[in-house]
Design a protein around this motif. Structure first.
Motif, PDB file in Angstrom:
ATOM      1  N   UNK A  35       8.772   5.927  -3.738  1.00 25.20           N
ATOM      2  CA  UNK A  35       9.338   4.284  -3.877  1.00 25.20           C
ATOM      3  C   UNK A  35       7.840   3.332  -3.152  1.00 25.20           C
ATOM      4  N   UNK A  36       7.199   4.133  -3.061  1.00 20.46           N
ATOM      5  CA  UNK A  36       5.378   2.874  -2.967  1.00 20.46           C
ATOM      6  C   UNK A  36       5.293   2.903  -4.291  1.00 20.46           C
ATOM      7  N   UNK A  37       5.241   4.657  -4.725  1.00 20.60           N
ATOM      8  CA  UNK A  37       4.333   4.728  -5.874  1.00 20.60           C
ATOM      9  C   UNK A  37       5.389   3.426  -7.527  1.00 20.60           C
ATOM     10  N   UNK A  38       6.549   3.482  -7.181  1.00 18.36           N
ATOM     11  CA  UNK A  38       7.253   3.203  -8.154  1.00 18.36           C
ATOM     12  C   UNK A  38       6.704   1.751  -7.672  1.00 18.36           C
ATOM     13  N   UNK A  39       6.708   0.770  -6.935  1.00 22.21           N
ATOM     14  CA  UNK A  39       6.682  -0.617  -7.004  1.00 22.21           C
ATOM     15  C   UNK A  39       5.023  -0.791  -6.918  1.00 22.21           C
ATOM     16  N   UNK A  40       4.255  -0.094  -6.334  1.00 23.68           N
ATOM     17  CA  UNK A  40       3.379  -0.434  -6.946  1.00 23.68           C
ATOM     18  C   UNK A  40       3.066  -0.306  -7.849  1.00 23.68           C
ATOM     19  N   UNK A  41       3.569   0.637  -9.712  1.00 21.71           N
ATOM     20  CA  UNK A  41       3.298   0.394 -10.311  1.00 21.71           C
ATOM     21  C   UNK A  41       3.579  -0.585 -11.504  1.00 21.71           C
ATOM     22  N   UNK A  42       4.760  -0.918 -10.643  1.00 19.58           N
ATOM     23  CA  UNK A  42       5.759  -2.410 -10.802  1.00 19.58           C
ATOM     24  C   UNK A  42       4.987  -3.162 -11.207  1.00 19.58           C
ATOM     25  N   UNK A  43       4.364  -3.429 -10.023  1.00 17.51           N
ATOM     26  CA  UNK A  43       3.197  -4.883  -9.651  1.00 17.51           C
ATOM     27  C   UNK A  43       1.807  -4.728 -10.911  1.00 17.51           C
ATOM     28  N   UNK A 334      -2.205  -3.269  -6.485  1.00 18.93           N
ATOM     29  CA  UNK A 334      -2.653  -3.786  -4.864  1.00 18.93           C
ATOM     30  C   UNK A 334      -2.197  -4.297  -4.067  1.00 18.93           C
ATOM     31  N   UNK A 335      -1.573  -5.438  -4.323  1.00 21.56           N
ATOM     32  CA  UNK A 335      -0.870  -6.631  -3.764  1.00 21.56           C
ATOM     33  C   UNK A 335       0.817  -5.812  -3.832  1.00 21.56           C
ATOM     34  N   UNK A 336       1.319  -5.116  -4.871  1.00 21.55           N
ATOM     35  CA  UNK A 336       2.777  -4.693  -5.136  1.00 21.55           C
ATOM     36  C   UNK A 336       2.592  -3.641  -3.708  1.00 21.55           C
ATOM     37  N   UNK A 337       1.421  -2.589  -3.654  1.00 19.23           N
ATOM     38  CA  UNK A 337       1.665  -1.546  -2.388  1.00 19.23           C
ATOM     39  C   UNK A 337       1.609  -2.556  -1.349  1.00 19.23           C
ATOM     40  N   UNK A 338       0.537  -2.950  -0.777  1.00 20.92           N
ATOM     41  CA  UNK A 338       0.555  -3.745   0.332  1.00 20.92           C
ATOM     42  C   UNK A 338       1.978  -4.278   0.717  1.00 20.92           C
ATOM     43  N   UNK A 339       3.148  -5.498   0.315  1.00 22.96           N
ATOM     44  CA  UNK A 339       3.412  -5.455   0.556  1.00 22.96           C
ATOM     45  C   UNK A 339       5.043  -4.571   0.561  1.00 22.96           C
ATOM     46  N   UNK A 340       4.407  -3.501  -0.170  1.00 23.41           N
ATOM     47  CA  UNK A 340       5.853  -2.659  -0.158  1.00 23.41           C
ATOM     48  C   UNK A 340       6.016  -1.360   1.401  1.00 23.41           C
ATOM     49  N   UNK A 341       4.297  -1.842   1.701  1.00 24.53           N
ATOM     50  CA  UNK A 341       4.167  -0.804   2.937  1.00 24.53           C
ATOM     51  C   UNK A 341       4.330  -1.471   3.805  1.00 24.53           C
ATOM     52  N   UNK A 342       4.224  -2.773   3.839  1.00 23.41           N
ATOM     53  CA  UNK A 342       4.190  -3.822   5.351  1.00 23.41           C
ATOM     54  C   UNK A 342       5.599  -3.906   5.528  1.00 23.41           C
ATOM     55  N   UNK A 343       6.053  -4.283   4.208  1.00 23.68           N
ATOM     56  CA  UNK A 343       8.381  -3.931   4.458  1.00 23.68           C
ATOM     57  C   UNK A 343       8.774  -3.088   4.676  1.00 23.68           C
ATOM     58  N   UNK A 344       7.854  -1.852   4.647  1.00 22.41           N
ATOM     59  CA  UNK A 344       9.196  -0.626   5.381  1.00 22.41           C
ATOM     60  C   UNK A 344       8.141  -0.601   6.232  1.00 22.41           C
TER      61      UNK A 344
END
Length: 361
Positions: A35-43, A334-344
């Motif tokens: 999930x983190x990889x998917x969101x980071x790729x999307x960002x 990086x921004x997308x990955x940071x946000x998704x990790x924070x959200x989780x």
């Protein structure tokens, strides 16, 4: 067990708990890696697309220095000029310091006068504001607004005769320009050099706008700074012209009396001729003094005129600024990955708190 040993054991337990908590969080995030990889790729994709679609901007630079004399360079002539009631004045003042010039360059008056100045585009002369509205496609957005569709800015439009709509639009554009397009600063606080920048999506606009703005500020600066000296020159020029006419008339009238061949044995007959000669002498002396003071005032005016010295002007091609696709890719990821990790992590924290509350209940 002594208190010191208890403190050591407590610290060891806390450290172990911290390590275990860290491992627990790591394992939790590792379980969500897809999930983190998917969101980071999307960002990253969004960042790359933004960098790809963002139009390049062109930055024009203009560097100049402001002259601010502290004393009059013609102090030796002030006594002579004061005899004619003329004040040669001093040099600089505090009104036009470097900081004030920077504020003047971004003032509404200067920016509006610049926007109403002409520019030649495709062999057609239009105002800078019309050119700005054109390449930003602002007029296309007005097609659905009848009150704005017919708004025009003809050449030689007086800033003091603007309509309410024109004035409102120019105020909005001025606010936008000083926020995103115009930048005025001092590269070195110890020097009097000022650097002005204009960054827009149109290369021609960036260059012409910055040059025109500089010319408008210079004209305003010179006009205010030299007003007193220019008034002195105008007054002295009028006096000189008047005395020259008096001198010329006296000379012609004296010659006319001499041509009458009056009997010089009669003393009364020569009075008018002598009077004209005296008028000529007085007018000649006064005219000579006025001319001296006039030349001094002209020198003073010339000395005060070059107040803004342009050092570097913008030249084509201007510096082209384009967002890096690689930078957009990495930044977006990086921004997308940071946000998704924070959200989780926040989600996991609230879930654990809800479970503890349920267990206690």
């Amino acid at each position: 067990m002594t208190e010191s040993k208890q403190a050591i054991v407590s610290d060891e337990i806390s450290f172990k708990e911290l390590i275990l908590k860290g491992k627990e969080i790591w394992n939790f995030l590792l379980g969500k890696w897809k999930f983190i990889l998917f969101v980071s790729f999307l960002g990253a994709s969004i960042g790359f697309a933004i960098a790809w679609l963002t139009k390049p901007t062109y930055m024009a630079r203009l560097t100049f220095s402001v002259e601010n004399e502290k004393s009059s360079p013609l102090g030796a002539y002030s006594g002579l000029a004061s005899m004619a009631g003329i004040d040669l004045g001093g040099g600089g003042g505090t009104m036009f310091s470097s900081d004030n010039i920077m504020s003047i360059m971004t003032s509404r008056k200067m920016v509006v006068k610049t926007l109403l100045s002409p520019i030649t585009v495709n062999n057609k002369e239009i105002t800078l504001i019309d050119f700005y509205l054109s390449f930003n496609h602002i007029r296309d957005k007005w097609l659905q607004k009848p009150e704005l569709s017919g708004l025009k800015f003809p050449l030689n439009l007086n800033p003091d005769s603007l309509s309410r709509k024109q004035d409102s639009l120019l105020s909005d554009i001025h606010a936008s320009l000083i926020k995103t397009v115009i930048t005025i600063n001092k590269p070195d606080k110890k020097l009097s050099l000022i650097e002005a920048k204009c960054t827009s999506t149109n290369e021609l606009f960036s260059k012409v706008f910055l040059e025109t703005l500089s010319a408008q500020v210079t004209a305003f600066y010179v006009g205010i700074k030299t007003k007193r000296q220019k008034d002195n020159v105008d007054i002295l020029q009028k006096k000189a012209d008047s005395l020259y006419r008096v001198f010329s008339n006296s000379m012609y009238q004296g010659a006319a009396l001499a041509d009458q061949n009056i009997n010089m044995a009669r003393q009364v007959a020569g009075v008018d001729r002598q009077r004209k000669q005296i008028d000529m002498q007085v007018a000649s002396t006064a005219y000579g003094e006025i001319i001296k003071n006039l030349e001094i005032s002209k020198i003073t005016l010339q000395k005060e005129t070059p107040l803004i010295q342009v050092i570097d002007q913008p030249v084509f091609p201007l510096e082209r600024l384009k967002a890096s696709r690689l930078k957009g890719l990495l930044t977006g990821g990086f921004i997308a990955g940071f946000l998704v990790v924070g959200f989780l992590l926040v989600q996991r924290f609230f879930r654990s708190m809800m479970q503890e509350d349920g267990a206690i209940a």
